[in-house]
Motif scaffolding. Sequence first.
Motif, mmCIF file in Angstrom:
data_model
loop_
_atom_site.group_PDB
_atom_site.id
_atom_site.type_symbol
_atom_site.label_atom_id
_atom_site.label_comp_id
_atom_site.label_asym_id
_atom_site.label_seq_id
_atom_site.Cartn_x
_atom_site.Cartn_y
_atom_site.Cartn_z
ATOM 1 N N ILE A 7 0.867 -1.167 0.000
ATOM 2 C CA ILE A 7 0.000 0.000 0.000
ATOM 3 C C ILE A 7 0.908 1.223 0.000
ATOM 4 O O ILE A 7 1.751 1.375 0.886
ATOM 5 N N PHE A 8 0.730 2.059 -1.015
ATOM 6 C CA PHE A 8 1.553 3.255 -1.153
ATOM 7 C C PHE A 8 0.685 4.486 -0.973
ATOM 8 O O PHE A 8 -0.320 4.648 -1.669
ATOM 9 N N LEU A 9 1.074 5.347 -0.045
ATOM 10 C CA LEU A 9 0.330 6.570 0.222
ATOM 11 C C LEU A 9 1.022 7.736 -0.475
ATOM 12 O O LEU A 9 2.210 7.976 -0.261
ATOM 13 N N VAL A 10 0.273 8.423 -1.325
ATOM 14 C CA VAL A 10 0.775 9.603 -2.020
ATOM 15 C C VAL A 10 -0.114 10.780 -1.665
ATOM 16 O O VAL A 10 -1.263 10.609 -1.256
ATOM 17 N N GLY A 11 0.424 11.972 -1.842
ATOM 18 C CA GLY A 11 -0.332 13.186 -1.578
ATOM 19 C C GLY A 11 0.616 14.280 -1.141
ATOM 20 O O GLY A 11 1.804 14.045 -0.936
ATOM 21 N N PRO A 12 0.090 15.477 -0.986
ATOM 22 C CA PRO A 12 0.944 16.614 -0.646
ATOM 23 C C PRO A 12 1.426 16.566 0.795
ATOM 24 O O PRO A 12 0.891 15.813 1.618
ATOM 25 N N ASN A 92 5.572 5.116 -12.173
ATOM 26 C CA ASN A 92 5.463 3.775 -12.772
ATOM 27 C C ASN A 92 5.668 2.683 -11.730
ATOM 28 O O ASN A 92 4.925 1.692 -11.704
ATOM 29 N N ARG A 93 6.683 2.848 -10.889
ATOM 30 C CA ARG A 93 6.976 1.821 -9.872
ATOM 31 C C ARG A 93 5.845 1.723 -8.855
ATOM 32 O O ARG A 93 5.457 0.617 -8.463
ATOM 33 N N LEU A 94 5.363 2.857 -8.397
ATOM 34 C CA LEU A 94 4.282 2.842 -7.413
ATOM 35 C C LEU A 94 3.042 2.163 -7.997
ATOM 36 O O LEU A 94 2.434 1.304 -7.352
ATOM 37 N N THR A 99 -0.927 -0.982 -4.336
ATOM 38 C CA THR A 99 -2.151 -0.188 -4.383
ATOM 39 C C THR A 99 -1.799 1.227 -3.953
ATOM 40 O O THR A 99 -1.228 1.431 -2.878
ATOM 41 N N VAL A 100 -2.150 2.198 -4.792
ATOM 42 C CA VAL A 100 -1.820 3.595 -4.516
ATOM 43 C C VAL A 100 -3.049 4.324 -3.989
ATOM 44 O O VAL A 100 -4.097 4.338 -4.633
ATOM 45 N N GLU A 145 -3.560 11.972 -8.915
ATOM 46 C CA GLU A 145 -4.800 11.410 -9.475
ATOM 47 C C GLU A 145 -4.505 10.368 -10.545
ATOM 48 O O GLU A 145 -5.185 9.350 -10.633
ATOM 49 N N GLU A 146 -3.480 10.638 -11.353
ATOM 50 C CA GLU A 146 -3.111 9.754 -12.464
ATOM 51 C C GLU A 146 -2.768 8.341 -11.977
ATOM 52 O O GLU A 146 -3.116 7.357 -12.623
ATOM 53 N N ILE A 147 -2.082 8.242 -10.834
ATOM 54 C CA ILE A 147 -1.630 6.916 -10.391
ATOM 55 C C ILE A 147 -2.475 6.316 -9.270
ATOM 56 O O ILE A 147 -2.287 5.163 -8.913
#
Length: 173
Positions: A7-12, A92-94, A99-100, A145-147
């Motif tokens: 589980i990958f967390l992305v955001g500002p 790409n890796r994430l 799951t992003v 949003e893209e990933i």
Amino acid sequence: MAEKRNIFLVGPMGAGKSTIGRHLAQQLHMEFLDSDIAIEERTGADIAWVFDVEGEDGFRKREESIINALTEQKGIVLATGGGSVKSKENRNRLSARGTVIYLETAIEKQLARTNRDKKRPLLLQTDNPRETLQSLASECNKLYEEIADYTISTDDQSAKVVANQIIKILEER
């Protein structure tokens, strides 16, 4: 959840990736990792120092290497740096390795959450944190949003509630 997929967390910055990630990992009995902490451990220096000495480009190269290594692990919850999505390789890796989850937050919340933080080089180097956050949002929000497999707002919810929402989403899929 029989399979412990990454589980990958992305955001500002200020979205709560590290805090929510810790709750999530604890509840799912998974290992929690933070790419910024991994960079600090590997370099033996804090992020602000790396920015000062190597600039943002040098920091981003280190970040790419760390994210590549961390995302090769299995069964982890990873909090990424806010700008990590600027790299196509990172995106790409994430996307490919887990799951992003995009933790979305408003500029006002970011300002409140990062107000006294002395470990945010991009905010420490500016006289106008709001302008900096808005500029980063216009550059990065579309990349998050893209990933993202899922997007969750963290504005008016505790880290525990958001972690529980993520678990529910993952169990339903």
